[in-house]
Design a protein around this motif. Structure first.
Motif, PDB file in Angstrom:
ATOM      1  N   LEU A   1       9.369   5.420   4.577  1.00  0.00           N
ATOM      2  CA  LEU A   1       8.974   6.812   4.409  1.00  0.00           C
ATOM      3  C   LEU A   1       9.903   7.474   3.405  1.00  0.00           C
ATOM      4  O   LEU A   1      11.118   7.324   3.483  1.00  0.00           O
ATOM      5  CB  LEU A   1       9.043   7.568   5.738  1.00  0.00           C
ATOM      6  N   ASP A   2       9.307   8.203   2.458  1.00  0.00           N
ATOM      7  CA  ASP A   2      10.066   8.982   1.487  1.00  0.00           C
ATOM      8  C   ASP A   2       9.865  10.459   1.792  1.00  0.00           C
ATOM      9  O   ASP A   2       8.742  10.885   2.100  1.00  0.00           O
ATOM     10  CB  ASP A   2       9.595   8.691   0.055  1.00  0.00           C
ATOM     11  N   TYR A   3      10.948  11.237   1.705  1.00  0.00           N
ATOM     12  CA  TYR A   3      10.915  12.653   2.071  1.00  0.00           C
ATOM     13  C   TYR A   3      11.289  13.535   0.884  1.00  0.00           C
ATOM     14  O   TYR A   3      12.048  13.120   0.007  1.00  0.00           O
ATOM     15  CB  TYR A   3      11.929  12.923   3.191  1.00  0.00           C
TER      16      TYR A   3
ATOM     17  N   ILE B   1       4.246   7.331   2.006  1.00  0.00           N
ATOM     18  CA  ILE B   1       4.298   6.307   3.049  1.00  0.00           C
ATOM     19  C   ILE B   1       4.034   4.978   2.348  1.00  0.00           C
ATOM     20  O   ILE B   1       3.007   4.821   1.681  1.00  0.00           O
ATOM     21  CB  ILE B   1       3.225   6.544   4.121  1.00  0.00           C
ATOM     22  N   THR B   2       4.949   4.028   2.487  1.00  0.00           N
ATOM     23  CA  THR B   2       4.792   2.730   1.844  1.00  0.00           C
ATOM     24  C   THR B   2       4.714   1.653   2.910  1.00  0.00           C
ATOM     25  O   THR B   2       5.563   1.586   3.799  1.00  0.00           O
ATOM     26  CB  THR B   2       5.983   2.436   0.900  1.00  0.00           C
ATOM     27  N   LEU B   3       3.685   0.816   2.806  1.00  0.00           N
ATOM     28  CA  LEU B   3       3.495  -0.290   3.732  1.00  0.00           C
ATOM     29  C   LEU B   3       3.537  -1.601   2.946  1.00  0.00           C
ATOM     30  O   LEU B   3       2.634  -1.892   2.152  1.00  0.00           O
ATOM     31  CB  LEU B   3       2.158  -0.153   4.464  1.00  0.00           C
ATOM     32  N   ASP B   4       4.608  -2.366   3.161  1.00  0.00           N
ATOM     33  CA  ASP B   4       4.724  -3.681   2.531  1.00  0.00           C
ATOM     34  C   ASP B   4       3.996  -4.709   3.381  1.00  0.00           C
ATOM     35  O   ASP B   4       3.735  -4.475   4.568  1.00  0.00           O
ATOM     36  CB  ASP B   4       6.193  -4.071   2.383  1.00  0.00           C
TER      37      ASP B   4
ATOM     38  N   LEU C   1       0.857  -1.174   0.000  1.00  0.00           N
ATOM     39  CA  LEU C   1       0.000   0.000   0.000  1.00  0.00           C
ATOM     40  C   LEU C   1       0.898   1.230   0.000  1.00  0.00           C
ATOM     41  O   LEU C   1       1.812   1.338   0.826  1.00  0.00           O
ATOM     42  CB  LEU C   1      -0.889   0.031   1.246  1.00  0.00           C
ATOM     43  N   ALA C   2       0.652   2.138  -0.945  1.00  0.00           N
ATOM     44  CA  ALA C   2       1.425   3.372  -1.033  1.00  0.00           C
ATOM     45  C   ALA C   2       0.484   4.560  -0.875  1.00  0.00           C
ATOM     46  O   ALA C   2      -0.526   4.655  -1.561  1.00  0.00           O
ATOM     47  CB  ALA C   2       2.151   3.456  -2.368  1.00  0.00           C
ATOM     48  N   ILE C   3       0.825   5.448   0.032  1.00  0.00           N
ATOM     49  CA  ILE C   3       0.049   6.665   0.262  1.00  0.00           C
ATOM     50  C   ILE C   3       0.923   7.833  -0.156  1.00  0.00           C
ATOM     51  O   ILE C   3       1.912   8.153   0.511  1.00  0.00           O
ATOM     52  CB  ILE C   3      -0.365   6.797   1.742  1.00  0.00           C
TER      53      ILE C   3
ATOM     54  N   THR D   1      14.996   8.532   1.553  1.00  0.00           N
ATOM     55  CA  THR D   1      14.141   7.422   1.963  1.00  0.00           C
ATOM     56  C   THR D   1      14.643   6.880   3.286  1.00  0.00           C
ATOM     57  O   THR D   1      15.857   6.774   3.499  1.00  0.00           O
ATOM     58  CB  THR D   1      14.158   6.306   0.897  1.00  0.00           C
ATOM     59  N   ASP D   2      13.708   6.525   4.166  1.00  0.00           N
ATOM     60  CA  ASP D   2      14.057   5.975   5.468  1.00  0.00           C
ATOM     61  C   ASP D   2      13.238   4.710   5.685  1.00  0.00           C
ATOM     62  O   ASP D   2      12.010   4.747   5.640  1.00  0.00           O
ATOM     63  CB  ASP D   2      13.754   7.003   6.561  1.00  0.00           C
TER      64      ASP D   2
END
Length: 68
Positions: A33-35, A44-47, A12-14, A24-25
């Motif tokens: 999290l990408d900044y 915000i990426t949730l694998d 899921l990518a927001i 990227t962290d």
């Protein structure tokens, strides 16, 4: 804001903004999290989405729609 689900990777990518990603962290194995260049969160990426989220309780409450 754009929310996308990728079934082939169960991700899921927001996307909060369309600004370019500068850093990227990896918070956990499943949360990234990408900044932007100002240090603000862009994506915000949730694998492993299906293992991390109880989708039966998924709700979007009081999310304001702001003019661009």
């Amino acid at each position: 804001m754009k929310i996308q689900y990728f079934s082939e990777t169960d991700t899921l990518a927001i996307e909060l903004t369309i600004k370019p990603i500068a850093a990227t962290d990896t918070i956990t194995d499943d949360l990234i999290l990408d900044y932007d260049s100002d240090g603000k969160v862009v994506v915000i990426t949730l694998d492993n989405y299906s293992r991390n989220v109880e989708t039966i309780n998924l709700q979007a409450l009081g999310v304001p729609l702001l003019a661009a």
